[in-house]
Write an enzyme that holds these catalytic residues in place. Structure first.
Site, PDB file in Angstrom:
ATOM      1  N   HIS A 133       4.401  17.445   4.521  1.00  0.00           N
ATOM      2  CA  HIS A 133       5.718  18.059   4.304  1.00  0.00           C
ATOM      3  C   HIS A 133       5.650  19.588   4.228  1.00  0.00           C
ATOM      4  CE1 HIS A 133       7.201  14.060   3.744  1.00  0.00           C
ATOM      5  NE2 HIS A 133       6.600  13.870   2.590  1.00  0.00           N
ATOM      6  N   ASP A 169       2.218   7.050   6.578  1.00  0.00           N
ATOM      7  CA  ASP A 169       2.823   7.282   5.269  1.00  0.00           C
ATOM      8  C   ASP A 169       4.311   6.903   5.372  1.00  0.00           C
ATOM      9  OD1 ASP A 169       2.299   9.277   2.631  1.00  0.00           O
ATOM     10  OD2 ASP A 169       4.382   9.205   3.321  1.00  0.00           O
ATOM     11  N   HIS A 171       6.872   8.265   4.255  1.00  0.00           N
ATOM     12  CA  HIS A 171       7.782   9.394   4.445  1.00  0.00           C
ATOM     13  C   HIS A 171       7.496  10.062   5.799  1.00  0.00           C
ATOM     14  CE1 HIS A 171       7.202   8.925   0.051  1.00  0.00           C
ATOM     15  NE2 HIS A 171       8.522   9.092   0.040  1.00  0.00           N
ATOM     16  N   ASP A 258       1.953   4.228   0.544  1.00  0.00           N
ATOM     17  CA  ASP A 258       3.262   4.250  -0.147  1.00  0.00           C
ATOM     18  C   ASP A 258       4.319   3.413   0.573  1.00  0.00           C
ATOM     19  OD1 ASP A 258       3.600   6.130   1.879  1.00  0.00           O
ATOM     20  OD2 ASP A 258       4.066   7.798   0.518  1.00  0.00           O
TER      21      ASP A 258
HETATM   22 ZN   LIG Z   1       4.631   9.526   1.450  1.00  0.00          ZN
END
Ligand SMILES: [Zn+2]
Ligand SMILES: [Zn+2]
Length: 362
Positions: A133, A169, A171, A258
């Site tokens: 990110h 992941d 996200h 996750d």
């Molecule tokens: Zn994540």
């Protein structure tokens, strides 16, 4: 060259100083997170076995950092690190020493790549890293510096020509996407939860890259509660044709810790079977097609049991030590609605991406 995936040496990237961070006692990334993984692996005996070697990471060099981040942003992080005042972003608090800690955490992937390149190990696994990110001029989402971007910069300098970022992941890897959006030398495949309701609210199917990078940025997203069956369907439909087309010479993998059904921050419904399935596919592929050039950083994973068990599963798989995959019963099965949305998304990904790469598909 190691073309035998059943006997690989693995560097476990570890330094107790990875714990010198402080996002606060109630933050999802809490002090003790990495030590817990280390201790769990140590107690399991796996760190004493011959294919596993503990490797101490070096902090990222100033030179590499400046290639990946703006002067102003580095200055901001340096000031926060000195004074302890200010935040990286609303969910990423500052603390005294954040610069040094982030350089070491991001250094795990860099040192891992160097150890692989020098033939000291076949693969590395880092309990941290995967700061997808972070952008050129700002951080956020628990990420300070984008270690994956720095890794790609280093790999190119070392002569690698096609780097695959396999980001599973839960996200979307928004920062990483931004770095390589118009770069056909870097293919990014991100599987994540629907950006409509999941942070960072980015990573839609139609975002396929620009200019010569069109088709090299692949976003596949899943509806809430999507589980093993639809995830593997999407994987089998999309990943093998794309990766065989791209022919990477180095693969960086973020597993789906996750996306596990017990994760408290997300809403997918995977079990370890799928986390293993994805990692095993890339491991086998790497040995058949790119000299075993596969390195793994953890990314997210906010259930401690899942995180440490996942770490052991990945190390076992990479080294050929064979850990029993835990038998789990997720709370839901994939229903018709989840299947319909997933099939539709897979079709949209194919329609958007495959023609750009002149790939045939049904
Ligand atoms: Zn994540
Ligand atoms: Zn291997």
């Amino acid at each position: 060259m190691n073309d035998d995936p059943s006997h690989c040496s693995v560097g476990f990237m570890w330094d107790p100083k990875l714990e010198t961070f402080d996002f606060g006692a109630r933050h999802p990334v809490r002090v003790g997170r990495f030590q817990m993984v280390h201790d769990f692996l140590l107690e399991s005996g796996i760190l004493d076995t011959s294919p596993i070697e503990i490797i101490n990471p070096e902090p990222v060099s100033d030179e590499l950092l400046r290639k990946a981040h703006s002067k102003d942003y580095i200055q901001k992080v340096t000031e926060i690190s000195t004074t302890g005042k200010g935040d990286i972003d609303i969910d990423t608090p500052g603390f005294v020493g954040i610069l040094e800690n982030s350089l070491l955490a991001s250094g795990t992937i860099i040192s891992g790549i160097r150890a692989m390149h020098n033939r000291r190990i076949d693969h590395f696994y880092s309990p941290t890293g995967g700061f997808h990110h972070a952008f050129y001029d700002h951080g956020g989402g628990f990420c300070i510096f984008n270690d994956i971007a720095m890794a790609v910069i280093l790999l190119k300098e070392l002569g690698y020509e096609r780097v695959l970022i396999a980001d599973f992941d839960v996200h979307h890897g928004n920062g990483t996407q931004d770095y390589f959006y118009n770069d056909s030398a870097v293919m990014t495949i991100s599987f994540h939860e629907d950006p409509e309701w999941m942070y960072p609210h980015d990573g839609f199917v139609e975002d396929i890259g620009s200019d010569s990078g069109r088709g090299y940025n692949v976003n596949m997203h899943f509806p809430m509660d999507a589980g093993d069956d639809v995830y593997r369907y999407a994987f089998d439909e999309l990943v093998p044709p794309l990766v065989h087309f791209f022919k990477p010479d180095f693969i960086l993998l973020l597993p789906s810790f996750d996306a596990h059904y017990r994760d408290p921050l997300a809403h997918l419904n995977l079990t370890f079977k799928t986390i293993h399935y994805v990692a095993e596919w890339f491991h086998e592929f790497s040995h058949r097609n790119c000299n075993g050039c596969l390195g793994v950083v953890s990314g997210g994973g906010y259930n401690p049991e899942v995180f440490k068990t996942g770490a052991k599963l990945i190390i076992s798989l990479l080294s050929g030590l064979h850990m029993e995959i835990p038998d789990e019963e997720p709370p839901f099965r994939d229903d018709e609605e989840i299947w319909d949305i997933t099939r539709e998304n897979v079709k949209r990904v194919k329609d958007c991406v495959f023609p750009e790469l002149s790939l045939d598909y049904d």
